[in-house]
Design a protein around this motif. Structure first.
Motif, short mmCIF file in Angstrom:
data_model
loop_
_atom_site.label_atom_id
_atom_site.label_comp_id
_atom_site.label_asym_id
_atom_site.label_seq_id
_atom_site.Cartn_x
_atom_site.Cartn_y
_atom_site.Cartn_z
N VAL A 27 -9.25 55.63 59.96
CA VAL A 27 -7.84 56.05 59.96
C VAL A 27 -7.80 57.52 60.34
CG1 VAL A 27 -7.03 54.40 58.23
CG2 VAL A 27 -7.83 56.62 57.49
N LYS A 30 -1.38 60.88 61.66
CA LYS A 30 -0.46 60.89 62.79
C LYS A 30 -0.15 62.34 63.12
CE LYS A 30 1.81 56.51 61.79
NZ LYS A 30 3.07 55.84 61.36
N CYS A 73 -0.12 54.87 54.26
CA CYS A 73 -0.33 54.37 55.63
C CYS A 73 0.79 54.79 56.58
CB CYS A 73 -0.50 52.86 55.62
SG CYS A 73 -2.14 52.35 55.01
N ASP A 74 1.95 55.18 56.06
CA ASP A 74 3.03 55.67 56.92
C ASP A 74 2.63 56.98 57.60
OD1 ASP A 74 4.52 53.52 56.10
OD2 ASP A 74 5.84 54.68 54.77
N ARG A 75 1.66 57.69 57.02
CA ARG A 75 1.21 58.98 57.55
C ARG A 75 -0.05 58.86 58.40
NH1 ARG A 75 1.32 62.48 52.11
NH2 ARG A 75 0.93 64.20 53.53
N GLU A 77 -2.69 56.47 61.18
CA GLU A 77 -2.78 55.48 62.25
C GLU A 77 -4.25 55.13 62.43
OE1 GLU A 77 -0.96 57.47 65.53
OE2 GLU A 77 -2.67 58.78 65.88
N CYS A 78 -4.49 54.02 63.06
CA CYS A 78 -5.87 53.59 63.30
C CYS A 78 -6.40 54.21 64.58
CB CYS A 78 -5.93 52.07 63.38
SG CYS A 78 -5.50 51.29 61.81
N HIS A 84 -4.51 47.78 61.86
CA HIS A 84 -3.48 48.45 61.07
C HIS A 84 -4.07 48.96 59.76
CE1 HIS A 84 -3.25 44.39 59.31
NE2 HIS A 84 -2.84 45.01 58.22
N CYS A 85 -3.43 49.97 59.23
CA CYS A 85 -3.87 50.63 58.00
C CYS A 85 -3.59 49.72 56.81
CB CYS A 85 -3.12 51.96 57.86
SG CYS A 85 -3.48 52.87 56.35
N CYS A 97 -8.65 50.82 58.19
CA CYS A 97 -8.01 49.94 59.15
C CYS A 97 -8.66 48.57 59.12
CB CYS A 97 -8.13 50.54 60.55
SG CYS A 97 -7.10 52.01 60.76
N ASP A 100 -5.34 43.26 62.98
CA ASP A 100 -3.94 42.79 62.90
C ASP A 100 -3.90 41.31 62.65
OD1 ASP A 100 -2.75 45.22 63.20
OD2 ASP A 100 -2.53 45.07 65.36
#
Length: 100
Positions: A27, A30, A73-75, A77-78, A84-85, A97, A100
């Motif tokens: 991860v 962002k 995870c909103d903050r 990214e993979c 996805h986180c 991560c 998906d």
């Protein structure tokens, strides 16, 4: 003496690789995000009941245990596309991560 050094080096290698992070799990923050408001966990966990203790799986390895919010995870990214986180429980938990 040589045998002792070889044994020590192999044990060190096992320990170092055992704590490593797969590039699929990495991860990263962002753009514009930071962790300046994310304290380290204490030996008993987090003082704030709305935070949980977790390690982030970063490019250079696992972070020290941090007190993260539920929506960490909103903050993040993979590093690799198609992933996805996710946050996994435990003490400390894991933020990494997954497919998906």
């Amino acid at each position: 003496m040589v045998r002792r050094i070889a044994l020590l080096l192999s044990a060190t290698l096992v320990l170092a690789t055992g704590c490593g992070v797969s590039e699929d799990e990495v991860v990263q923050l962002k753009e514009g995000e930071n962790l300046s408001d994310t304290p380290y966990c204490g030996s008993l966990g987090c003082a704030d009941p709305f935070r949980s203790c977790a390690e982030l799986f970063l490019e250079f390895g696992r972070s020290p245990p941090l007190c993260v919010v539920e929506n960490i995870c909103d903050r993040l990214e993979c590093a690799k596309a198609g992933r996805h986180c996710a946050v996994f429980g435990g003490f400390p938990g894991q933020v990494k991560c997954i497919e998906d």
